[in-house]
Design a protein around this motif. Structure first.
Motif, mmCIF file in Angstrom:
data_model
loop_
_atom_site.group_PDB
_atom_site.id
_atom_site.type_symbol
_atom_site.label_atom_id
_atom_site.label_comp_id
_atom_site.label_asym_id
_atom_site.label_seq_id
_atom_site.Cartn_x
_atom_site.Cartn_y
_atom_site.Cartn_z
ATOM 1 N N THR A 197 0.836 -1.203 0.000
ATOM 2 C CA THR A 197 0.000 0.000 0.000
ATOM 3 C C THR A 197 0.872 1.254 0.000
ATOM 4 O OG1 THR A 197 -1.782 -1.160 1.129
ATOM 5 C CG2 THR A 197 -1.803 1.244 1.283
ATOM 6 N N GLU B 100 -8.635 -5.171 -2.910
ATOM 7 C CA GLU B 100 -7.754 -4.037 -3.238
ATOM 8 C C GLU B 100 -8.356 -2.724 -2.760
ATOM 9 O OE1 GLU B 100 -8.721 -7.048 -5.380
ATOM 10 O OE2 GLU B 100 -9.450 -5.362 -6.532
ATOM 11 N N THR C 138 -6.483 -0.626 -0.152
ATOM 12 C CA THR C 138 -5.378 0.196 -0.644
ATOM 13 C C THR C 138 -5.920 1.413 -1.389
ATOM 14 O OG1 THR C 138 -3.934 -1.708 -0.787
ATOM 15 C CG2 THR C 138 -3.346 0.176 -2.160
ATOM 16 N N GLU C 139 -7.000 1.203 -2.118
ATOM 17 C CA GLU C 139 -7.603 2.302 -2.874
ATOM 18 C C GLU C 139 -8.073 3.418 -1.931
ATOM 19 O OE1 GLU C 139 -10.847 0.972 -5.320
ATOM 20 O OE2 GLU C 139 -10.591 2.657 -6.693
ATOM 21 N N THR D 120 -4.315 -10.103 -5.108
ATOM 22 C CA THR D 120 -4.694 -8.737 -4.737
ATOM 23 C C THR D 120 -3.505 -7.793 -4.890
ATOM 24 O OG1 THR D 120 -6.260 -9.646 -3.144
ATOM 25 C CG2 THR D 120 -5.677 -7.348 -2.865
ATOM 26 N N LYS E 47 -2.754 -6.990 -8.504
ATOM 27 C CA LYS E 47 -3.748 -6.060 -9.065
ATOM 28 C C LYS E 47 -3.433 -4.625 -8.645
ATOM 29 C CE LYS E 47 -7.935 -8.846 -9.246
ATOM 30 N NZ LYS E 47 -9.199 -9.013 -8.531
ATOM 31 N N ILE E 48 -3.097 -4.464 -7.366
ATOM 32 C CA ILE E 48 -2.822 -3.117 -6.855
ATOM 33 C C ILE E 48 -1.604 -2.525 -7.559
ATOM 34 C CG2 ILE E 48 -1.995 -1.821 -4.849
ATOM 35 C CD1 ILE E 48 -3.563 -3.884 -3.123
#
Ligand SMILES: Nc1nc2c(ncn2[C@@H]2O[C@H](COP(=O)(O)OP(=O)(O)O)[C@@H](O)[C@H]2O)c(=O)[nH]1
Ligand SMILES: [Mg+2]
Length: 222
Positions: A135, A169, A172-173, A211, A214-215
């Motif tokens: 993150t 995710e 983190t977003e 995950t 993807k991030i």
């Protein structure tokens, strides 16, 4: 302030009823988003007094959270509390998490499961540590417990939050949004309960890797 709780729930029929009754002590309304569950999550949540929205198919915890936040906005929420449906979080921590918002010292509050004595399995500590590092790499912002579903959004964050990623995710977003919109953030120690039930259904290692990929992909493509 008008406070609404948003609880994403996927096959949590055995737990969600208790969570709703407990959370009701601290908020005006509760929205449970039944994420295409195949059990009785929706009926149980409704019986316990929640407003229930159902995804016609399973979309993921991020999508369920955003559906709930959107509905809370439509109902005029000024503050949104998100927490899990599996009894991992304690509703008794809600007042402490709300305080920085009501004191107007923060726009968003993150619960911190590592900020107090909690019995957290080592593997989960490692997972969450990696989640924090990824993150930080993707957002430039350090949050001590970035992957916890227990959070409070104050008025500014409620009006601006706009999650696009449907799976895990989204945690983190949210950190990225808080950095981009310059929300003032606070971290408050919170209880977490790991039981055989939550460990059995929690995120697998493969899911964690997926995950993370993807991030990172997303943050490079931006
Ligand atoms: N696993 C999972 N949980 C979901 C989904 N959609 C909503 N949720 C809810 O999101 C919350 C967090 O999920 P959980 O599996 O407990 O994750 P963890 O505790 O972070 O490992 C729970 O309240 C779930 O019921 C989904 O598609 N999968
Ligand atoms: Mg859980």
């Amino acid at each position: 302030m008008k406070i609404i709780a948003v609880i994403p729930a996927y096959n949590e029929g055995t737990r969600v009823g208790n969570v709703v009754s407990e959370v009701a002590k601290y908020v005006e309304k509760i929205i449970v988003v039944d994420d295409g569950s195949t059990d009785d999550t929706a009926q149980i949540a409704k019986k316990a007094g929640a407003i229930v929205l159902t995804h016609i198919e399973n979309c993921g915890a991020g999508a369920a959270t955003m559906t709930g936040i959107d509905a809370a906005r439509m109902l005029g929420a000024e503050v949104v509390v998100t927490l899990d449906a599996d009894e991992q979080h304690s509703s008794d921590d809600i007042p402490a998490l709300l305080k920085p918002i009501t004191d107007k010292k923060a726009d968003m509050v993150f619960a911190n499961r590592f900020g107090r004595r909690n019995n957290i399995p080592l593997i989960r500590r490692v997972f969450n540590g990696l989640g924090n590092i990824i993150t930080f790499a993707a957002t430039g912002k350090w949050v001590s417990d970035s992957q916890c579903g227990f959070k409070v959004f104050g008025p500014k964050a409620v009006s601006q939050v706009d999650l696009r990623m449907s799976g895990y995710e989204f945690c983190t977003e949210i950190v990225r949004e808080s950095a981009q919109h310059r929300w003032r953030t606070a971290e408050i120690p919170a209880k977490v309960l790991y039981s055989e039930y939550t460990l059995a259904k929690g995120q697998s290692f493969a899911n964690g890797v997926r995950t993370a990929l993807k991030i990172l992909l997303r943050s490079f493509l931006r």
